[in-house]
Design an enzyme around this catalytic site. Structure first.
Site, PDB file in Angstrom:
ATOM      1  N   GLN A  97       6.369   2.020  12.649  1.00 22.24           N
ATOM      2  CA  GLN A  97       5.430   2.538  11.648  1.00 22.24           C
ATOM      3  C   GLN A  97       4.033   1.991  11.944  1.00 22.24           C
ATOM      4  OE1 GLN A  97       7.408   2.296   7.453  1.00 22.24           O
ATOM      5  NE2 GLN A  97       8.416   0.779   8.707  1.00 22.24           N
ATOM      6  N   HIS A 115       3.557   6.758  12.680  1.00 21.57           N
ATOM      7  CA  HIS A 115       2.331   6.897  11.882  1.00 21.57           C
ATOM      8  C   HIS A 115       1.092   7.050  12.767  1.00 21.57           C
ATOM      9  CE1 HIS A 115       4.361   4.930   8.120  1.00 21.57           C
ATOM     10  NE2 HIS A 115       4.718   6.178   8.297  1.00 21.57           N
ATOM     11  N   SER A 184       8.821  -3.628   4.723  1.00 23.23           N
ATOM     12  CA  SER A 184       9.208  -3.839   3.326  1.00 23.23           C
ATOM     13  C   SER A 184      10.122  -2.726   2.842  1.00 23.23           C
ATOM     14  CB  SER A 184       7.954  -3.914   2.444  1.00 23.23           C
ATOM     15  OG  SER A 184       7.208  -2.724   2.594  1.00 23.23           O
ATOM     16  N   ALA A 226      10.151 -12.801  12.717  1.00 26.95           N
ATOM     17  CA  ALA A 226      10.635 -11.909  13.781  1.00 26.95           C
ATOM     18  C   ALA A 226      10.381 -12.529  15.154  1.00 26.95           C
ATOM     19  CB  ALA A 226       9.940 -10.553  13.680  1.00 26.95           C
TER      20      ALA A 226
HETATM   21  P1  OAD Z   1       4.543  -3.992   4.610  1.00 26.09           P
HETATM   22  O1  OAD Z   1       3.262  -4.766   4.597  1.00 26.09           O
HETATM   23  O2  OAD Z   1       4.869  -3.170   3.434  1.00 26.09           O
HETATM   24  O3  OAD Z   1       5.768  -4.975   4.863  1.00 26.09           O
HETATM   25  C1  OAD Z   1       5.752  -5.943   5.874  1.00 26.09           C
HETATM   26  C2  OAD Z   1       7.070  -6.699   5.823  1.00 26.09           C
HETATM   27  O4  OAD Z   1       7.080  -7.627   6.901  1.00 26.09           O
HETATM   28  C3  OAD Z   1       7.300  -7.500   4.542  1.00 26.09           C
HETATM   29  O5  OAD Z   1       8.602  -7.244   4.038  1.00 26.09           O
HETATM   30  C4  OAD Z   1       7.166  -8.965   5.003  1.00 26.09           C
HETATM   31  O6  OAD Z   1       8.056  -9.828   4.299  1.00 26.09           O
HETATM   32  C5  OAD Z   1       7.585  -8.852   6.459  1.00 26.09           C
HETATM   33  N1  OAD Z   1       7.026  -9.898   7.338  1.00 26.09           N
HETATM   34  C6  OAD Z   1       5.803 -10.481   7.288  1.00 26.09           C
HETATM   35  N2  OAD Z   1       5.657 -11.363   8.290  1.00 26.09           N
HETATM   36  C7  OAD Z   1       6.797 -11.324   9.018  1.00 26.09           C
HETATM   37  C8  OAD Z   1       7.270 -12.003  10.188  1.00 26.09           C
HETATM   38  N3  OAD Z   1       6.516 -12.894  10.824  1.00 26.09           N
HETATM   39  N4  OAD Z   1       8.517 -11.712  10.629  1.00 26.09           N
HETATM   40  C9  OAD Z   1       9.302 -10.807   9.975  1.00 26.09           C
HETATM   41  N5  OAD Z   1       8.913 -10.142   8.882  1.00 26.09           N
HETATM   42  C10 OAD Z   1       7.681 -10.382   8.394  1.00 26.09           C
HETATM   43  O7  OAD Z   1       4.499  -3.106   5.951  1.00 26.09           O
HETATM   44  P2  OAD Z   1       5.350  -1.820   6.343  1.00 26.09           P
HETATM   45  O8  OAD Z   1       6.710  -1.888   5.770  1.00 26.09           O
HETATM   46  O9  OAD Z   1       5.204  -1.657   7.802  1.00 26.09           O
HETATM   47  O10 OAD Z   1       1.556   3.313   6.211  1.00 26.09           O
HETATM   48  O11 OAD Z   1       4.547  -0.686   5.629  1.00 26.09           O
HETATM   49  C11 OAD Z   1       4.935   0.646   5.823  1.00 26.09           C
HETATM   50  C12 OAD Z   1       3.734   1.562   5.763  1.00 26.09           C
HETATM   51  O12 OAD Z   1       3.007   1.329   4.550  1.00 26.09           O
HETATM   52  C13 OAD Z   1       2.705   1.334   6.845  1.00 26.09           C
HETATM   53  O13 OAD Z   1       3.023   1.974   8.063  1.00 26.09           O
HETATM   54  C14 OAD Z   1       1.460   1.886   6.235  1.00 26.09           C
HETATM   55  C15 OAD Z   1       1.592   1.247   4.878  1.00 26.09           C
HETATM   56  O14 OAD Z   1       0.871   1.802   3.851  1.00 26.09           O
HETATM   57  C16 OAD Z   1       0.444   4.075   6.208  1.00 26.09           C
HETATM   58  O15 OAD Z   1      -0.684   3.591   6.290  1.00 26.09           O
HETATM   59  C17 OAD Z   1       0.715   5.547   6.134  1.00 26.09           C
END
Ligand code: OAD
Length: 239
Positions: A97, A115, A184, A226
């Site tokens: 993503q 994305h 997330s 990760a």
């Molecule tokens: P999020 O910011 O929603 O989630 C990031 C996740 O990574 C969280 O659950 C954190 O706990 C976890 N995290 C942070 N640091 C980490 C590490 N070092 N190792 C493992 N996990 C870690 O990001 P996405 O789920 O990618 O879309 O968000 C999905 C979409 O929402 C994005 O692609 C973007 C956003 O709005 C658009 O812009 C269309």
């Protein structure tokens, strides 16, 4: 850890879904959580087509800032481990993503950027599109027709890039193992990919700093960084 390693070793087809957490250790801000981008910036002002139509200068300012920030970031051990995993699994697909390009920079070859990419530019009028990592003017213009360019990313309220979802679904539906890393699981359709994998018999694994909305439905959940978990997971995988 050992059970998941054994599982991977015996797998013919693995699909990995990544989110912003995989790039967090490279210094790329995530979207949600304490220091997430959406804590200080409103997605409805910056990541929607209507926001761009209303205030393209503001949206470009945000994307030029992100290009500048991400351009200084390097792949971390999590990206490198996934590139390594690809070399061991006969049939492998990484679905990300993320728009930062760090999987490619780490050497991944079999990936889908669902994305889009921060490094892609698309004309708002004609078919011109190009990859471009250079510094851009505040309102970059199309060299073909002179209209405004836009970032080649998928915004909220926009459909995914044609073909991407179809390919993702086909690959997930035939995977032995589905691994979700650093997301997330709050944005669809990616948040539901694990269900599709499960329905088709895949074993599901989550790697995330903390539990997510999907943790309870996964066969294995590994919580931590990760960049620490993935390198351990790929160590000793057979060729
Ligand atoms: P999020 O910011 O929603 O989630 C990031 C996740 O990574 C969280 O659950 C954190 O706990 C976890 N995290 C942070 N640091 C980490 C590490 N070092 N190792 C493992 N996990 C870690 O990001 P996405 O789920 O990618 O879309 O968000 C999905 C979409 O929402 C994005 O692609 C973007 C956003 O709005 C658009 O812009 C269309």
């Amino acid at each position: 850890m050992e059970m998941v390693k054994a599982l991977l070793d015996g797998s013919k087809k693995v699909v990995v879904l990544t989110g912003a957490g995989v790039s967090a250790e490279s210094g790329v801000p995530t979207f949600r959580g304490r220091d997430g981008l959406w804590k200080t910036h409103r997605p409805e002002d910056l990541a929607r087509p209507d926001a761009f139509a209303m205030n393209p200068e503001l949206v470009w300012e945000f994307y030029n800032w992100r290009r500048d920030l991400v351009g200084k970031c390097e792949p971390n051990p999590a990206h490198l481990a996934l590139a390594e995993m690809e070399r061991h699994i006969p049939n492998f697909l990484l679905i990300t993503q993320n728009v930062d390009g760090l999987h490619a920079a780490a050497g991944s070859r079999k990936y889908l950027e669902m994305h889009g990419s921060l490094w892609q530019l698309k004309c708002t009028k004609c078919t011109h599109a190009r990859d471009d990592r250079s510094d851009l003017p505040p309102m970059p213009e199309c060299p073909v027709c002179g209209h405004l360019l836009r970032p080649g990313v998928v915004w909220f309220g926009e459909p995914l890039i044609p073909g991407v979802l179809k390919l993702a679904i086909a690959q997930i539906s035939s995977a032995d193992v589905f691994i979700s890393v650093g997301t997330s699981n709050l944005v669809q359709p990616a948040a539901s990919f694990y269900q599709l994998a499960r329905e088709h018999g895949a074993v599901t694994v989550e790697v995330n700093l903390e539990p997510t909305a999907n943790t309870g439905f996964m066969d294995f959940a590994m919580h931590g960084k990760a960049g620490e978990i993935l390198p351990e997971l790929v160590t000793g995988l057979s060729e």
